[in-house]
Design a protein around this motif. Sequence first.
Motif, PDB file in Angstrom:
ATOM      1  N   PHE A  92     -13.131 -48.828   9.841  1.00  0.00           N
ATOM      2  CA  PHE A  92     -11.941 -48.557  10.566  1.00  0.00           C
ATOM      3  C   PHE A  92     -12.321 -47.759  11.880  1.00  0.00           C
ATOM      4  CE2 PHE A  92      -8.088 -46.327  11.751  1.00  0.00           C
ATOM      5  CZ  PHE A  92      -7.132 -47.469  11.485  1.00  0.00           C
TER       6      PHE A  92
ATOM      7  N   LYS B 103     -10.245 -46.048  15.015  1.00  0.00           N
ATOM      8  CA  LYS B 103      -9.387 -45.225  15.610  1.00  0.00           C
ATOM      9  C   LYS B 103      -8.928 -45.457  17.082  1.00  0.00           C
ATOM     10  CE  LYS B 103      -9.280 -41.241  12.382  1.00  0.00           C
ATOM     11  NZ  LYS B 103      -9.142 -39.828  12.458  1.00  0.00           N
TER      12      LYS B 103
ATOM     13  N   PHE C  49       0.353 -43.830   8.317  1.00  0.00           N
ATOM     14  CA  PHE C  49      -1.244 -43.814   8.515  1.00  0.00           C
ATOM     15  C   PHE C  49      -1.852 -43.233   7.419  1.00  0.00           C
ATOM     16  CE2 PHE C  49      -5.102 -42.294  10.510  1.00  0.00           C
ATOM     17  CZ  PHE C  49      -6.007 -43.271  10.426  1.00  0.00           C
TER      18      PHE C  49
ATOM     19  N   SER D  70      -2.330 -49.311   9.419  1.00  0.00           N
ATOM     20  CA  SER D  70      -3.058 -48.960  10.824  1.00  0.00           C
ATOM     21  C   SER D  70      -1.930 -48.779  11.851  1.00  0.00           C
ATOM     22  CB  SER D  70      -3.977 -50.160  11.045  1.00  0.00           C
ATOM     23  OG  SER D  70      -4.407 -50.173  12.309  1.00  0.00           O
TER      24      SER D  70
END
Length: 203
Positions: free
Chosen positions: A83, A85, A116, A122
Motif C-alpha cells: 500500500f 500513502k 482509513f 484508501s
Amino acid sequence: MKLVHVFDAYCGWSHGFSATLRETGARHPELPVEVVSGGLFTGGRRVSIREFGYVQGANAQIAELTGAEFGEAYERLIADGSFVKDSEAAARGMAALRRAAPERAVELATNLQKAFYVDGLSPSDPATYRKPARAAGLDPETVVAAFQAPEARTEASADFRRTAGLGVTGFPTLLAVAGERVLPPARGHATADDIDRRLASLS
C-alpha cells in the motif's frame, strides 16, 4: 483567535489526536477551527508502506497512548506492505469534504481518518469519500465529484504552502492564531485538558 489544525490523513498520530480535536472543538465552540492538510507523504516519501518498517509498532504505541482504533480492515489493507500513502490524494479528498461543509472541517477530517484507519478504505480512491460524506449527512456524489475536480488539486497545493508558511514540520500540530501571533497549544499527542491549560495561558 482561531485554531488551525495541521494534520495528514495518512498520519497515525493525527488519527490518535482525533478525539482530542473533537473534544477541544466541543469545549470551545467560540473558536473557529481551520483544518489544513500537511503533505507528509509526497515526493520521495510517497513509497510503499513496507519501506517504513515501523508502522505496526508505531500504531500500537498510538493506540496505547490515545485509545485510537486501528481496525481489522485497515490491517488487511496494509498487510502485504504494498500500500502506498499518497498525501496529495488525501489532501484533495479533505479539500472536497471541506468544500461541502467548511464549518464542519474537524468532523470531516476525523471521519476521513476513521474511513482509513478503522474501515480500511484508501484515501486515494474516490469512492472512499462516500463514507465520511454519508457519516456527516452530506451528498456523497457531490464530494466524489469535488475530489476528482481540478480545484481539489489546487486546494491541496495551497494547503501544503500554508503548512510551510506556518512553519509546521510535524503532524498533528494545533495552532492558536490571533492576529500576527501564532502559538502552538499542541504538537503531537495532547489531551483536551492540556490544550485548555495552554489556551488559558495565551489569553
